[in-house]
Motif scaffolding. Structure first.
Motif, PDB file in Angstrom:
ATOM      1  N   ILE A  90       0.837  -1.201   0.000  1.00  0.00           N
ATOM      2  CA  ILE A  90       0.000   0.000   0.000  1.00  0.00           C
ATOM      3  C   ILE A  90       0.874   1.254   0.000  1.00  0.00           C
ATOM      4  CG2 ILE A  90      -1.633   1.363   1.368  1.00  0.00           C
ATOM      5  CD1 ILE A  90      -2.818  -1.298   2.361  1.00  0.00           C
ATOM      6  N   ILE A  91       1.877   1.269   0.862  1.00  0.00           N
ATOM      7  CA  ILE A  91       2.767   2.433   0.956  1.00  0.00           C
ATOM      8  C   ILE A  91       3.465   2.680  -0.382  1.00  0.00           C
ATOM      9  CG2 ILE A  91       4.896   3.284   2.014  1.00  0.00           C
ATOM     10  CD1 ILE A  91       3.968   1.810   4.603  1.00  0.00           C
ATOM     11  N   ASP A  92       3.977   1.621  -0.989  1.00  0.00           N
ATOM     12  CA  ASP A  92       4.665   1.777  -2.277  1.00  0.00           C
ATOM     13  C   ASP A  92       3.732   2.318  -3.349  1.00  0.00           C
ATOM     14  OD1 ASP A  92       6.925   0.777  -1.075  1.00  0.00           O
ATOM     15  OD2 ASP A  92       6.674  -1.269  -1.843  1.00  0.00           O
ATOM     16  N   CYS A  93       2.514   1.812  -3.369  1.00  0.00           N
ATOM     17  CA  CYS A  93       1.548   2.232  -4.382  1.00  0.00           C
ATOM     18  C   CYS A  93       1.122   3.682  -4.187  1.00  0.00           C
ATOM     19  CB  CYS A  93       0.330   1.309  -4.347  1.00  0.00           C
ATOM     20  SG  CYS A  93      -0.924   1.686  -5.578  1.00  0.00           S
ATOM     21  N   LEU A  94       0.845   4.072  -2.934  1.00  0.00           N
ATOM     22  CA  LEU A  94       0.370   5.428  -2.668  1.00  0.00           C
ATOM     23  C   LEU A  94       1.482   6.459  -2.781  1.00  0.00           C
ATOM     24  CD1 LEU A  94      -2.156   4.969   0.301  1.00  0.00           C
ATOM     25  CD2 LEU A  94      -2.482   4.647  -2.165  1.00  0.00           C
ATOM     26  N   SER A  95       2.733   6.013  -2.740  1.00  0.00           N
ATOM     27  CA  SER A  95       3.866   6.942  -2.836  1.00  0.00           C
ATOM     28  C   SER A  95       4.211   7.305  -4.276  1.00  0.00           C
ATOM     29  CB  SER A  95       5.102   6.330  -2.154  1.00  0.00           C
ATOM     30  OG  SER A  95       4.859   6.137  -0.773  1.00  0.00           O
ATOM     31  N   GLU A  96       3.628   6.597  -5.231  1.00  0.00           N
ATOM     32  CA  GLU A  96       3.888   6.914  -6.644  1.00  0.00           C
ATOM     33  C   GLU A  96       3.292   8.282  -6.967  1.00  0.00           C
ATOM     34  OE1 GLU A  96       5.519   5.362  -9.106  1.00  0.00           O
ATOM     35  OE2 GLU A  96       6.210   3.819  -7.704  1.00  0.00           O
ATOM     36  N   PRO A  97       4.075   9.190  -7.576  1.00  0.00           N
ATOM     37  CA  PRO A  97       3.551  10.530  -7.902  1.00  0.00           C
ATOM     38  C   PRO A  97       2.474  10.463  -8.987  1.00  0.00           C
ATOM     39  CG  PRO A  97       5.722  10.215  -8.867  1.00  0.00           C
ATOM     40  CD  PRO A  97       5.474   9.013  -7.989  1.00  0.00           C
ATOM     41  N   PHE A  98       1.655  11.494  -9.047  1.00  0.00           N
ATOM     42  CA  PHE A  98       0.670  11.586 -10.121  1.00  0.00           C
ATOM     43  C   PHE A  98       0.566  13.036 -10.585  1.00  0.00           C
ATOM     44  CE2 PHE A  98      -1.809  12.522  -6.389  1.00  0.00           C
ATOM     45  CZ  PHE A  98      -2.768  13.421  -6.807  1.00  0.00           C
ATOM     46  N   ILE A  99       0.043  13.211 -11.772  1.00  0.00           N
ATOM     47  CA  ILE A  99       0.016  14.531 -12.403  1.00  0.00           C
ATOM     48  C   ILE A  99      -1.344  15.195 -12.198  1.00  0.00           C
ATOM     49  CG2 ILE A  99       0.202  15.787 -14.587  1.00  0.00           C
ATOM     50  CD1 ILE A  99       2.095  13.606 -15.570  1.00  0.00           C
ATOM     51  N   PHE A 100      -1.315  16.453 -11.775  1.00  0.00           N
ATOM     52  CA  PHE A 100      -2.526  17.268 -11.676  1.00  0.00           C
ATOM     53  C   PHE A 100      -2.231  18.601 -12.347  1.00  0.00           C
ATOM     54  CE2 PHE A 100      -4.824  20.687  -9.471  1.00  0.00           C
ATOM     55  CZ  PHE A 100      -6.133  20.311  -9.775  1.00  0.00           C
ATOM     56  N   GLU A 101      -2.933  18.860 -13.447  1.00  0.00           N
ATOM     57  CA  GLU A 101      -2.764  20.103 -14.217  1.00  0.00           C
ATOM     58  C   GLU A 101      -1.276  20.374 -14.502  1.00  0.00           C
ATOM     59  OE1 GLU A 101      -4.821  23.267 -12.267  1.00  0.00           O
ATOM     60  OE2 GLU A 101      -6.808  22.498 -12.829  1.00  0.00           O
ATOM     61  N   LYS A 102      -0.625  19.360 -15.053  1.00  0.00           N
ATOM     62  CA  LYS A 102       0.783  19.422 -15.471  1.00  0.00           C
ATOM     63  C   LYS A 102       1.766  19.534 -14.304  1.00  0.00           C
ATOM     64  CE  LYS A 102      -0.335  21.507 -19.941  1.00  0.00           C
ATOM     65  NZ  LYS A 102      -0.068  22.626 -20.886  1.00  0.00           N
ATOM     66  N   GLN A 103       1.246  19.420 -13.082  1.00  0.00           N
ATOM     67  CA  GLN A 103       2.105  19.440 -11.908  1.00  0.00           C
ATOM     68  C   GLN A 103       2.270  18.014 -11.388  1.00  0.00           C
ATOM     69  OE1 GLN A 103       3.666  22.159 -10.609  1.00  0.00           O
ATOM     70  NE2 GLN A 103       2.759  23.435 -12.223  1.00  0.00           N
ATOM     71  N   LEU A 104       3.505  17.652 -11.054  1.00  0.00           N
ATOM     72  CA  LEU A 104       3.775  16.332 -10.512  1.00  0.00           C
ATOM     73  C   LEU A 104       3.621  16.399  -8.992  1.00  0.00           C
ATOM     74  CD1 LEU A 104       4.644  13.553 -11.637  1.00  0.00           C
ATOM     75  CD2 LEU A 104       6.978  14.137 -10.928  1.00  0.00           C
ATOM     76  N   LEU A 105       2.587  15.743  -8.486  1.00  0.00           N
ATOM     77  CA  LEU A 105       2.303  15.773  -7.049  1.00  0.00           C
ATOM     78  C   LEU A 105       2.720  14.452  -6.420  1.00  0.00           C
ATOM     79  CD1 LEU A 105      -1.253  17.412  -7.091  1.00  0.00           C
ATOM     80  CD2 LEU A 105       0.997  18.514  -7.081  1.00  0.00           C
TER      81      LEU A 105
END
Length: 332
Positions: free
Chosen positions: A263-278
């Motif tokens: 779970i920790i590994d999966c939730l730690s993957e970044p994702f993009i919101f309006e061209k921003q890497l969060l």
């Protein structure tokens, strides 16, 4: 004598004519009231039905035909109309009907049908039994379309039980599920685990990018949790950025630790919101589902979660009594 006989015949004919006139007037009155009754049934959207016993001959009012999307006046066959009911509703109807006939009583049932036109509808059926010399001769009652009511009720129940943003079960469902799991543990002498998940870095994202970004984060996290744990009903959103998983399938502590790390590994993957890497993270507290009450298990898991946060976040900790007690962050 002949004249007297003629007078008697004349009197009888006149009496017969008067009775025929009366019968005709009564028939017209009956037809009039039947028409009014039928129109009232349509306006009120309540169908009247009856079924002769034991012949199973059906009689429907116009609105009942409309309800099933069958042309008015069509010859009725009970086996064909019964086929409109979904399997579960049909089984329940057959049982309720049989019990009512045996007990000389009645019943009310909400059933789902697929009309002859292919539409899904929910109807409320009321039924009563008419007997002669204690022998059932007729079953009759009303059928009413309650589809809109059913949809409204289901939607209201959904709002009461599920988080609208993520689609996950909410805190009230979490408490019910945890209580059920504890009771199951007491009966079966088995155990499962409660995992409390708190997001790391959620507040800075919310503050810097706004609530829309925060909402998208929560939706993304819930989708990732669903992808990891396939039993959706055991995932809950219990607070702003706090989630919980109840698992009664994993019995081994090493297996649950492996699950937590996944779970920790999966939730730690970044994702993009309006061209921003969060980028987010997650800390997890784990506790066995064992004890006398929901607060017992919850406090244990929350204590372990505090320990995970104190260890530098993005990790998990399993509860043990040596952790001591701490203030619970989330009220139960």
């Amino acid at each position: 004598m002949p004249s007297q006989l003629q007078k008697e015949i004349k009197r009888l004919k006149q009496e017969l004519a008067e009775k025929e006139k009366l019968i005709k007037e009564q028939a017209q009155t009956f037809s009039h009231y039947k028409k009014i009754y039928g129109q009232s049934s349509i306006v009120a959207q309540i169908g009247i039905w009856e079924c002769a016993l034991p012949t199973e001959e059906l009689t429907w009012s116009d609105y009942t035909y409309d309800l099933f999307e069958l042309p008015r006046g069509t010859r009725l066959d009970r086996s064909h109309t019964l086929a409109c009911y979904t399997e579960a509703s049909r089984a329940e109807l057959v049982k309720r009907r049989s019990d009512a006939i045996a007990a000389r009583s009645g019943f009310t049932l909400e059933a789902e049908i697929i009309t002859f036109g292919g539409k899904s509808r929910w109807i409320r059926i009321t039924a009563s039994i008419e007997c002669q010399n204690d022998i059932p001769v007729r079953i009759f009652g009303m059928k009413q379309d309650i589809t809109d009511q059913k949809l409204s009720f289901d939607h209201m129940m959904y709002l009461a039980e599920y988080d609208q943003m993520t689609g996950l079960a909410n805190k009230s469902q979490f408490l019910l599920k945890l209580s059920s799991a504890i009771q199951g543990d007491q009966v079966a002498s088995g155990h499962g685990y409660l995992l409390l998940i708190d997001l790391d870095g959620f507040k800075p994202i919310n503050d810097e990018y706004g609530h829309i970004a925060g909402d998208e984060c929560l939706k993304e996290i819930s989708n990732r949790l669903k992808s990891i744990n396939h039993s959706y009903k055991e995932i809950f959103r219990i607070g702003g950025d706090e989630f919980a998983i109840i698992t009664t399938e994993i019995q081994d502590i090493k297996a649950v630790q492996k699950f937590a790390q996944r779970i920790i590994d999966c939730l730690s993957e970044p994702f993009i919101f309006e061209k921003q890497l969060l980028k987010l993270g997650a800390s997890i507290g784990i506790a066995r589902i064992v004890g006398d009450s929901v607060p017992d298990v919850f406090v244990n898991a929350d204590t372990a979660l505090y320990a995970a946060k104190a260890a530098g976040k993005a990790t998990y900790r399993c509860y043990n009594p040596n952790m001591g007690s701490c203030a619970v962050r989330i009220s139960v």
